[in-house]
Write a protein that holds these residues in place. Structure first.
Motif, PDB file in Angstrom:
ATOM      1  N   PHE A   1     -12.671  -1.895  -7.543  1.00  0.00           N
ATOM      2  CA  PHE A   1     -12.954  -0.721  -8.381  1.00  0.00           C
ATOM      3  C   PHE A   1     -12.386   0.528  -7.724  1.00  0.00           C
ATOM      4  O   PHE A   1     -11.766   1.375  -8.367  1.00  0.00           O
ATOM      5  CB  PHE A   1     -14.456  -0.542  -8.558  1.00  0.00           C
ATOM      6  CG  PHE A   1     -15.027  -1.226  -9.767  1.00  0.00           C
ATOM      7  CD1 PHE A   1     -14.533  -0.938 -11.035  1.00  0.00           C
ATOM      8  CD2 PHE A   1     -16.049  -2.138  -9.646  1.00  0.00           C
ATOM      9  CE1 PHE A   1     -15.073  -1.553 -12.137  1.00  0.00           C
ATOM     10  CE2 PHE A   1     -16.582  -2.754 -10.750  1.00  0.00           C
ATOM     11  CZ  PHE A   1     -16.095  -2.468 -12.004  1.00  0.00           C
ATOM     12  N   TYR A   2     -12.640   0.677  -6.434  1.00  0.00           N
ATOM     13  CA  TYR A   2     -12.183   1.875  -5.728  1.00  0.00           C
ATOM     14  C   TYR A   2     -10.667   1.975  -5.787  1.00  0.00           C
ATOM     15  O   TYR A   2     -10.115   3.058  -5.961  1.00  0.00           O
ATOM     16  CB  TYR A   2     -12.644   1.866  -4.266  1.00  0.00           C
ATOM     17  CG  TYR A   2     -14.151   1.852  -4.087  1.00  0.00           C
ATOM     18  CD1 TYR A   2     -15.001   2.186  -5.135  1.00  0.00           C
ATOM     19  CD2 TYR A   2     -14.712   1.506  -2.878  1.00  0.00           C
ATOM     20  CE1 TYR A   2     -16.367   2.159  -4.968  1.00  0.00           C
ATOM     21  CE2 TYR A   2     -16.081   1.483  -2.698  1.00  0.00           C
ATOM     22  CZ  TYR A   2     -16.901   1.797  -3.753  1.00  0.00           C
ATOM     23  OH  TYR A   2     -18.238   1.755  -3.595  1.00  0.00           O
ATOM     24  N   LEU A   3     -10.019   0.830  -5.656  1.00  0.00           N
ATOM     25  CA  LEU A   3      -8.560   0.838  -5.753  1.00  0.00           C
ATOM     26  C   LEU A   3      -8.128   1.350  -7.120  1.00  0.00           C
ATOM     27  O   LEU A   3      -7.236   2.183  -7.242  1.00  0.00           O
ATOM     28  CB  LEU A   3      -8.017  -0.575  -5.542  1.00  0.00           C
ATOM     29  CG  LEU A   3      -7.791  -1.010  -4.094  1.00  0.00           C
ATOM     30  CD1 LEU A   3      -7.161  -2.379  -4.069  1.00  0.00           C
ATOM     31  CD2 LEU A   3      -6.908   0.000  -3.380  1.00  0.00           C
ATOM     32  N   GLN A   4      -8.832   0.828  -8.123  1.00  0.00           N
ATOM     33  CA  GLN A   4      -8.516   1.253  -9.481  1.00  0.00           C
ATOM     34  C   GLN A   4      -8.675   2.768  -9.629  1.00  0.00           C
ATOM     35  O   GLN A   4      -7.964   3.402 -10.391  1.00  0.00           O
ATOM     36  CB  GLN A   4      -9.470   0.536 -10.427  1.00  0.00           C
ATOM     37  CG  GLN A   4      -8.917   0.345 -11.805  1.00  0.00           C
ATOM     38  CD  GLN A   4      -9.894  -0.405 -12.661  1.00  0.00           C
ATOM     39  OE1 GLN A   4     -11.108  -0.373 -12.453  1.00  0.00           O
ATOM     40  NE2 GLN A   4      -9.363  -1.102 -13.658  1.00  0.00           N
TER      41      GLN A   4
ATOM     42  N   PHE B   1      -8.313   4.797   0.801  1.00  0.00           N
ATOM     43  CA  PHE B   1      -8.958   4.768   2.105  1.00  0.00           C
ATOM     44  C   PHE B   1     -10.368   4.171   2.005  1.00  0.00           C
ATOM     45  O   PHE B   1     -10.746   3.299   2.782  1.00  0.00           O
ATOM     46  CB  PHE B   1      -9.022   6.186   2.665  1.00  0.00           C
ATOM     47  CG  PHE B   1      -9.696   6.267   3.998  1.00  0.00           C
ATOM     48  CD1 PHE B   1      -9.077   5.757   5.125  1.00  0.00           C
ATOM     49  CD2 PHE B   1     -10.942   6.845   4.138  1.00  0.00           C
ATOM     50  CE1 PHE B   1      -9.693   5.812   6.351  1.00  0.00           C
ATOM     51  CE2 PHE B   1     -11.565   6.913   5.365  1.00  0.00           C
ATOM     52  CZ  PHE B   1     -10.928   6.398   6.471  1.00  0.00           C
ATOM     53  N   ILE B   2     -11.084   4.627   0.988  1.00  0.00           N
ATOM     54  CA  ILE B   2     -12.458   4.142   0.838  1.00  0.00           C
ATOM     55  C   ILE B   2     -12.451   2.637   0.568  1.00  0.00           C
ATOM     56  O   ILE B   2     -13.284   1.895   1.100  1.00  0.00           O
ATOM     57  CB  ILE B   2     -13.148   4.890  -0.310  1.00  0.00           C
ATOM     58  CG1 ILE B   2     -13.312   6.378   0.047  1.00  0.00           C
ATOM     59  CG2 ILE B   2     -14.507   4.308  -0.613  1.00  0.00           C
ATOM     60  CD1 ILE B   2     -14.223   6.633   1.196  1.00  0.00           C
TER      61      ILE B   2
ATOM     62  N   GLY C   1      -0.463  11.917   1.080  1.00  0.00           N
ATOM     63  CA  GLY C   1      -1.205  10.659   0.986  1.00  0.00           C
ATOM     64  C   GLY C   1      -2.713  10.832   1.036  1.00  0.00           C
ATOM     65  O   GLY C   1      -3.233  11.828   1.536  1.00  0.00           O
ATOM     66  N   ASP C   2      -3.353   9.845   0.522  1.00  0.00           N
ATOM     67  CA  ASP C   2      -4.802   9.850   0.380  1.00  0.00           C
ATOM     68  C   ASP C   2      -5.482   9.900   1.740  1.00  0.00           C
ATOM     69  O   ASP C   2      -6.379  10.712   1.975  1.00  0.00           O
ATOM     70  CB  ASP C   2      -5.209   8.581  -0.386  1.00  0.00           C
ATOM     71  CG  ASP C   2      -6.679   8.512  -0.590  1.00  0.00           C
ATOM     72  OD1 ASP C   2      -7.227   9.406  -1.278  1.00  0.00           O
ATOM     73  OD2 ASP C   2      -7.318   7.588  -0.035  1.00  0.00           O
ATOM     74  N   THR C   3      -5.105   9.042   2.635  1.00  0.00           N
ATOM     75  CA  THR C   3      -5.781   8.946   3.922  1.00  0.00           C
ATOM     76  C   THR C   3      -5.648  10.240   4.705  1.00  0.00           C
ATOM     77  O   THR C   3      -6.613  10.699   5.319  1.00  0.00           O
ATOM     78  CB  THR C   3      -5.204   7.783   4.728  1.00  0.00           C
ATOM     79  OG1 THR C   3      -5.190   6.629   3.900  1.00  0.00           O
ATOM     80  CG2 THR C   3      -6.015   7.526   5.968  1.00  0.00           C
ATOM     81  N   GLN C   4      -4.454  10.812   4.668  1.00  0.00           N
ATOM     82  CA  GLN C   4      -4.253  12.067   5.397  1.00  0.00           C
ATOM     83  C   GLN C   4      -5.145  13.159   4.814  1.00  0.00           C
ATOM     84  O   GLN C   4      -5.791  13.909   5.561  1.00  0.00           O
ATOM     85  CB  GLN C   4      -2.799  12.511   5.318  1.00  0.00           C
ATOM     86  CG  GLN C   4      -1.874  11.730   6.218  1.00  0.00           C
ATOM     87  CD  GLN C   4      -1.368  10.471   5.534  1.00  0.00           C
ATOM     88  OE1 GLN C   4      -2.002   9.956   4.599  1.00  0.00           O
ATOM     89  NE2 GLN C   4      -0.240   9.951   5.998  1.00  0.00           N
TER      90      GLN C   4
END
Lengths: 99, 660, 177, 564
Positions: free
Chosen positions: C45-48, C53-54, C138-141
């Motif tokens: 779901f989170y990927l979607q 990162f989460i 990017g998301d993680t950064q």
């Protein structure tokens, strides 16, 4: 998918967790149900973070994760220590105190 | 003006602290030194202040002394102050003076009690609380004193806690007093809301809207009725006789129960603003006076006769206040304090001599053995019966006179009826007092022979069985009865003297000496009497009739019991009704207590089994029952608790879903 | 139907089924395994929702670490524990609890459905997640920037939480000796 | 600001008390390592563990208090760390409350732990400090993130502290119940936060307040549900009815010093967050939440007092009384939601908490000195005639109970008076009436326990064995052992008697005379700490009601600054 779909999905999971707490007697499973509740909320947070375009939600998820980890450590240690004493972890047996 | 009122307050407190902390380690003489000393010095201070006040011009007799400036934030302020004016001065003298005599008497009465020190500690505490009640300069600290005297009374009624009946009586007194305290608290909040302050100086000059004034006055009167045992909150006082007799004399006759009378007099400007409330005061007072007097007619326990008589006399005082004659109410309070304390102390002496016996049927013929007691008891009985020239005559006469005058002035027929009730009650009072007197002192001693059939008065039996503190081992032989020691007889004599001459401080207008009425002139400095002035003719009618009623009552008692008291079973329903105190206790039991008990028993049996021990009775059972029922929610099961939480959640969620 | 919707429905069904499994299985080991599956599906779901990162953290920490701990304890204790052997002391609890749960989910869904129609306010420019993701490549950064700047304090506090947990483990663990 | 806020020394200055506490917690753990645990002599007899650690911990608390007091006078920012943590005067005041509660709890601990022969105490004291840190965090939170983290932090520490006494079944049960129920409730709290976030898009109080103000008095439904669930989480910690069920069981089973501490600390933390969220953030939609909080307050006040009446165990009675006191405090929340009255309601809460702190810890402190090692010794029957055995202790207990009942001039009266006054000013006279009725009910059960202590316990056999003149020996070895063997445990109804067996057997198996005597002597040495705590609590109870009112205007100002 619209936001409401995710939120309702989360509510459903949350309720399953709630029912689990109410009907199970094994504290381990109760504990898992509580984890389920927390994860249901996490789903809401991630969905909201996405739809609201804000980082707060993801930050919450991260914190909840850490909190849950800490809680699990303490909770499992407590359950194990009780088990060692009374060789029984049924929560219904724990009602010395009442009234 | 010398004002030592702070010391009057602090000395008994000091005595209490010393006795409470160290009393158990102290020898008896030291306990007495502290107990008597605290009370005696307090009386001395009060007396000094009194004479100094007399020397002051009437206009400057009020002193409002702020001792401690407490909270002040915005409109919210609180001070602790002492208000010394003729009214509180009178009360102070009565409280400390009668208190001192009873302290002295108790040394003899309680001599054998193992908790000697505890008794004196409580007594000092009571004096402190009562003084606090009387000289506080605002309603809040009045409430404090009000609560503390209740606490002291609770402790002293239950002093012999080994008796189950004493504990039950203490509980009953507590519950009813709580009702009164609650009324007082509500009244205080209303006052605060209306006037924005609580000190007498501000509140009593403030004009409230009519409805508020009535509400305040009625709530205050609820408190007064509970404290002063008026209808319908009188039930606790007869039971309070479970306490040691000096306590009955001090708290339940002379001082604490008169707090209600004091409060009405103190707050009279509030009552003046509400004629309806005053009418209630007068009506309740009259009804109580008659009601209690009828019960007293046939009681067998000597202390209970006196208890009902106290209730009846308190009714008189309220009657006077209800017709605006506040100083007459206070006057009767003072004289009543003398002769009623004397009666109780005399009864105590009798009980002491008979080793704990309180049943009139087992007395008689004691005149020969108890001379001092008998004589003083006779004086007090004459005083309460309103026989000229004893103290009770003057005060009762003034009350009845002003009721009649008020009726005459307003033309309201109800006040004539009230007056008639007063006359009737006066006659009944004389009758039951002399029935009591003859029962105790006349005829032959019945103690050794009579075996009482137990179907007559259960209470007496129970008390006997449980009597602790006095080692009650069978009836006492007549020849071994001896009169009390000087430590007990001296207070009796002093009080007897006061009962004789105490009336002269009151009105003598009757005999054409209009200016010779020291108390009536002393008090109005504090309160402007609105009493109706009757004509001399009316006064004479009232006086004559009340005297006649008194003499008739005594005569009847003489005829019936002059040769000695003989108890006869009487199946007359009216007699039975009165004899059983109108079955009030039984009705309460049947209507309130038994159903509640039964309900909670059934519930608890249904839910778990043995829970409610039958020991706890009284109205508190109601709360206990609810409580016991409610604690069943706490099952001890974690999952049940979680269910409770979920229930709360669902209610909230559904509430918002419905509300949208 | 787009891929989006199909994948959502499939995931939703799978997640619900495994979640039900957690509370329905008699054996605690099965429950734990079922919970692991639920957590994995949640990560999907989170990927979607584009929270990369989460999602990774979810798999690593939750499914990977926490649940392993769970399984460890469950296998240590579970063999002795058979719930169905003992009589349920409060049988009515199941029914009442289930009913209340149904009411809860119904009311919540109704409220969420009506409530979520009103789109919440979007974040202001300085707090916008998408802008940050582009800005920091990017998301993680972006997540890291937020963690070490705006949310530094709660992040620091979690370290204390871990200390508490360690102390707890110490206290309960020592008793075993 | 989310991505580029940079932390400055000012930020750390604002949370100086918290920093001090954390550092001291680490120091305590280090000192614990250095202390001799193993050696020739038995661990039990070495006094070092029992005095050094509490001394260090107490110093730490004093240092944190000093830091908080200095902050009152130093110019600093009112909100630090990106508007997440408050450092205003109201917060500092709350910090002082938590610190006082913790300090008193720690003073009560050494004698208690010694009596239970708990050797490893480093964790105990470190956990106390960390729990206080968590409470202070929650009390100072200006963001829902911190609310949640702080709440979880002190809850975790309290779970461990509650079940700290391994030899007691009750202690374990208490920890377990607290753990499961509290996690359950915080899940609801978290869900509530999520929904508030859903409605407003923000998690910091100031932003949410801005959002709510824009709604013109009509909150969107998500916000309503969110605040409803949030209420559940807070109400659980305040132990409002119907979320109070855990309170008596946990309070009874937990070690008495911990109970003393948590009964206050939890309330301070939860109420500060409560009043911030409802009294300030959500005050413009008061009509939406008023019915719920009002109902909670009324239910709590009435049910708490009613349920306390039939208790015969003083620890449980005090637990229910603490439920009731939570209810009075909720009245303050109702008032604080009133426009223009925020500061009155909030300052009434702060004032009441201060009063409640001393008297409640005092009462639990006395219990901690009475408690026997099998968690008994404070039943109604045990208290009977206490005055004749331990007059000072009984006197103090009576004093604290009277204060709790609200007798003037003790603090309880002043606190209640001001709270009820605020109810009147805030336009809720009905709450005043209900509160007064309930407190009148309350007087009954407090007096009942007081009365029992002053009765001579002639009919209880145990008292007969103790000469009344030597009132200082509470637990001679004989009394203790025979007491715990012969007397049925207070709660051993139904099938639980079996479950209690191990604990009882343990006590009996001890080499009775020698060990018990030594233990008592050493305990006696350490009782000085407890007495100190009781004296402080007693003085506080007397003085707070008398002196603190002088600073009411300042307190109101501080309360107003809770959310600028």
């Amino acid at each position: 998918m619209p936001l409401s779909a995710y939120l309702i999905m989360s509510a459903l999971l949350f309720t399953i967790g709630v029912i689990g707490v109410l009907i199970r007697r094994n504290p381990l499973i109760i504990f898992m149900s509580i984890e389920l509740m927390l994860n249901a909320v996490n789903l809401s947070f991630v969905a909201l973070s996405h739809f609201l375009d804000s980082a707060d939600g993801q930050m919450f998820v991260f914190l909840v994760l850490t909190v849950a980890a800490a809680e699990v450590v303490v909770g499992l240690a407590l359950i194990v220590s009780i088990y060692r004493r009374r060789h029984n972890i049924d929560v219904d047996e724990m009602n010395i105190m009442r009234g | 003006m010398t004002n030592l009122s702070l010391w009057v307050l602090l000395l008994p407190l000091l005595g209490f602290i010393i006795l409470g902390l160290a009393g158990r380690f102290m020898p008896r003489t030291a306990i007495l030194a502290v107990g008597w000393g605290a009370c005696g010095l307090a009386f001395l201070c009060a007396a000094i202040s009194f004479f100094s006040m007399l020397a002051t011009p009437a206009a400057q007799r009020t002193s409002d002394q702020v001792v401690y400036h407490w909270i002040s934030a915005g409109t919210f302020s609180l001070d602790f102050g002492l208000l010394l004016d003729p009214l509180s001065m009178t009360m102070l003298l009565v409280v400390t003076g009668v208190g001192l005599l009873i302290h002295i008497y108790s040394a003899g009465y309680m001599a054998d009690d193992p908790s000697f020190w505890r008794f004196f500690a409580y007594l000092n505490f009571f004096i402190f609380a009562m003084v606090m009640l009387v000289i506080a300069n605002n309603f809040l600290f009045l409430l404090v004193g009000w609560g503390l005297v209740g606490l002291a009374s609770y402790l002293l009624i239950g002093f012999w806690y080994q008796r189950r009946s004493a504990v039950a009586a203490a509980q009953k007194a507590f519950v009813i007093n709580v009702i009164g305290d609650f009324g007082l608290m509500l009244a205080i909040f209303l006052i605060f809301q209306g006037a924005g302050r609580l000190d007498y100086a501000g509140v009593l000059t403030h004009t409230f809207p009519a409805a508020t004034a009535t509400a305040i006055a009625l709530l205050l009167f609820v408190a007064c009725a509970a404290k002063s045992a008026q209808l319908p909150l009188y039930m606790w006082l007869p039971d309070a006789m479970e306490g040691p007799t000096p306590v009955s004399a001090l708290i339940h006759a002379a001082t604490m129960v008169t707090a209600g009378v004091y409060l009405v007099a103190r707050a009279y400007p509030l009552f003046e603003q509400s004629p309806a409330a005053l009418a209630v005061v007068a009506g309740i007072g009259g009804a109580t006076a008659l009601f209690a007097a009828t019960i007293a007619l046939f009681q067998l326990d000597i202390k209970r006769v006196l208890a009902y008589s106290t209730i009846s006399q308190l009714g008189y005082m309220f009657m006077a206040e209800g017709v605006h004659n506040y100083s007459a109410g206070i006057f009767h309070l003072v004289t009543h304090a003398f002769f009623k304390a004397l009666l109780f102390l005399g009864a105590g002496a009798v009980i002491h001599a008979l080793a704990g016996e309180q049943d009139m049927r087992k007395m008689g013929g004691l005149w020969g053995r108890l001379r001092v007691t008998g004589l003083t008891f006779l004086i007090a009985s004459l005083a309460i019966s309103g026989i000229i020239p004893f103290a009770g005559f003057w005060s009762k006469d003034e009350i009845l006179g002003s009721v009649l005058a008020y009726g005459n002035q307003t033309g309201n027929v109800w006040y004539y009826i009230l007056w008639a009730i007063g006359i009737l009650t006066a006659g009944m009072t004389a009758f039951y007092m002399f029935r009591l007197f003859f029962g105790i002192f006349a005829g032959d001693y019945r103690g050794a022979s009579v075996a009482v059939n137990d179907n007559t008065n259960g209470d007496v039996e129970e008390q006997e069985a449980a009597a602790a503190g006095h080692h009650h081992a069978g009836p006492v032989r007549y020849n071994s009865i001896h009169d009390v020691a000087p430590v007990m007889s001296i207070p009796l004599i002093i009080l007897a003297i006061l009962s004789v001459i105490g009336g002269f401080i009151g009105s003598m207008a009757l005999f054409g000496l209009p200016n010779w009425s020291p108390l009536a002139n002393f008090l109005p400095a504090a309160m402007h009497n609105h009493a109706a002035e009757g004509s001399l003719t009316l006064e004479w009618i009232s006086t004559g009739l009340s005297l006649l009623a008194g003499v008739l009552g005594i005569g009847m008692a003489w005829r019936l019991y002059g040769k000695g008291f003989a108890f006869k079973q009487n199946s007359n329903p009216l007699y039975q009704l009165v004899f059983h105190k109108y079955y009030v206790d039984e009705i309460l039991n049947a209507v309130l207590i038994i159903p509640v008990l039964a309900l909670s028993r059934t519930l608890s049996r249904y839910l778990e089994g043995d829970v409610l021990d039958g020991g706890s009775r009284g109205i508190s059972t109601l709360f206990r029952g609810t409580s016991t029922f409610m604690r069943r929610v706490q099952t001890g099961y974690m999952r049940n608790y979680a269910l409770g939480i979920l229930l709360g959640v669902v209610v909230i969620i559904v509430y918002y879903a419905v509300r949208g | 139907m787009t891929f989006d919707i199909v994948s959502f429905i499939v995931l939703a069904v799978a997640t619900t089924a495994t979640a039900l499994g957690v509370i329905a299985f008699k054996n605690a080991v099965h429950s734990a395994l079922s919970l692991i599956l639920t957590l994995l599906f949640l990560a999907l779901f989170y990927l979607q929702l584009q929270a990369m990162f989460i999602a990774v953290v979810q798999i690593l920490i939750y499914a990977g670490a926490i649940m392993v701990l769970f399984l460890f304890v469950v296998t240590m204790l579970a063999p002795d524990q058979n719930e169905s052997d003992l009589k349920d002391a409060i049988p009515w609890q199941r029914i009442v609890g289930g009913l209340l749960g149904l009411v809860l989910v119904a009311a919540l869904s109704y409220e969420l459905f009506t409530g979520a129609q009103i789109t919440g306010p979007k974040a202001a420019a300085g707090n916008s997640l998408t802008q940050a993701v582009t800005a920091y490549h990017g998301d993680t950064q972006a997540f890291g920037m937020a963690l070490f700047h705006g949310f530094l304090f709660p992040f620091e506090v979690t370290s204390l939480l871990i200390i508490v947990a360690i102390l707890g483990a110490l206290v309960f663990g020592r008793r075993a000796n | 600001m989310t991505f580029n806020y940079s932390v400055s020394p000012d930020d750390w200055l604002g949370i100086a008390p918290i920093v001090v506490l954390v550092v001291m917690a680490l120091v305590v753990m280090l000192v614990d390592l250095v202390l001799p645990h193993e050696g020739q002599r038995s661990k039990h007899s070495g006094p070092a563990n029992f005095t050094v650690l509490p001394a260090v911990t107490f110093l730490g608390i004093l240092a944190a208090m000093a830091a908080a007091i200095v902050l009152f006078f130093v110019q600093h920012r009112a909100a630090v760390f990106n508007q997440m943590v408050g450092a205003d005067n109201g917060t500092l005041y709350a910090d002082l409350l938590v610190l006082s509660a913790g300090g008193l709890g720690i003073l009560l601990s050494p004698a208690y732990l010694k009596r239970l022969r708990l050797v490893h105490q480093g964790e105990y004291y470190a956990l106390m400090l960390l729990a206080m840190t968590g409470m202070m965090l929650m009390a100072s939170a200006l963001s829902f993130l911190i609310v949640f983290v702080g709440l979880e932090m002190f809850s975790l520490a309290l779970y461990i502290l509650c079940s700290f006494i391994e030899q007691r079944q009750m202690s374990q049960e208490s920890g377990m119940k607290y753990f499961l129920l509290s996690s359950f409730a915080s899940a609801f709290l978290l869900y509530g936060i999520a929904l508030i976030y859903a409605a407003s898009g923000r998690t910091s109080f100031v932003d949410v307040q801005q959002f709510v103000l824009k709604q013109g008095g009509h909150a969107p439904i998500l916000l309503l549900v969110g605040l409803g669930l949030l209420t559940v989480g807070f109400a659980f910690k305040v132990s409002a009815v119907p979320f109070q069920t855990w309170t008596p069981d946990v309070y009874q089973g937990a070690p008495a010093p911990v109970t003393a501490f948590m009964s206050i600390g939890t309330k301070v933390a939860a109420l500060l967050a409560f009043v911030r969220v409802f009294g300030f953030v959500l005050s413009s939609v008061q009509n939406d939440w008023l019915p719920i909080i009002w109902t909670l307050a009324v239910l709590t006040v009435l049910a708490g007092n009613l349920m306390a009446i039939s208790q015969s165990n003083i620890k449980r009675m005090l637990a229910y009384s603490s439920v009731a006191h939570g209810g009075y405090l909720l009245i303050g929340i109702v008032i604080s939601g009133q426009a223009q009255q925020n500061h009155i309601g909030a300052s009434a809460i702060l004032f009441y908490l201060t009063c409640y702190l001393f008297m409640n810890i005092g009462a639990f402190g006395v219990i901690s000195m009475l408690e026997r090692s099998d968690n008994s010794g404070y039943d109604l029957a045990d208290l009977r005639g206490l005055w004749y055995r331990r007059p000072v202790l009984a006197g103090m207990l009576a004093f604290f109970l009277l204060a709790l009942a609200g007798f003037p001039p003790m603090a309880g009266f002043a606190g209640k008076y001001y709270l009820f006054y605020s109810a009147l000013v805030g336009g809720h006279p009905e709450l005043l009436v209900i509160g007064v009725i309930a407190s009148v009910l309350g007087i009954y059960y407090y007096l009942r326990f007081i009365a029992v202590m002053f009765m001579e316990g002639r009919d209880t056999p145990r008292v007969g064995t103790i000469p009344t003149t030597s009132g200082k020996i509470p637990t001679t070895p004989r009394t203790r052992v025979s007491g715990s063997l012969s007397r049925p445990l207070p709660s051993s109804r139904g099938g639980t008697a079996v479950a209690e067996k191990p604990a009882t057997a343990r006590v009996a198996d001890l080499p009775v005379p020698a060990a018990a005597v030594i233990e008592n002597e050493n305990t006696h040495e350490l009782e000085g700490w407890s007495w100190l705590a009781l004296i402080i609590a007693g003085l506080g109870t007397l003085l707070v009601g008398v002196i603190l009112p002088f600073w009411l205007p300042q307190l109101q100002q501080a309360a107003q600054s809770l959310l600028k």
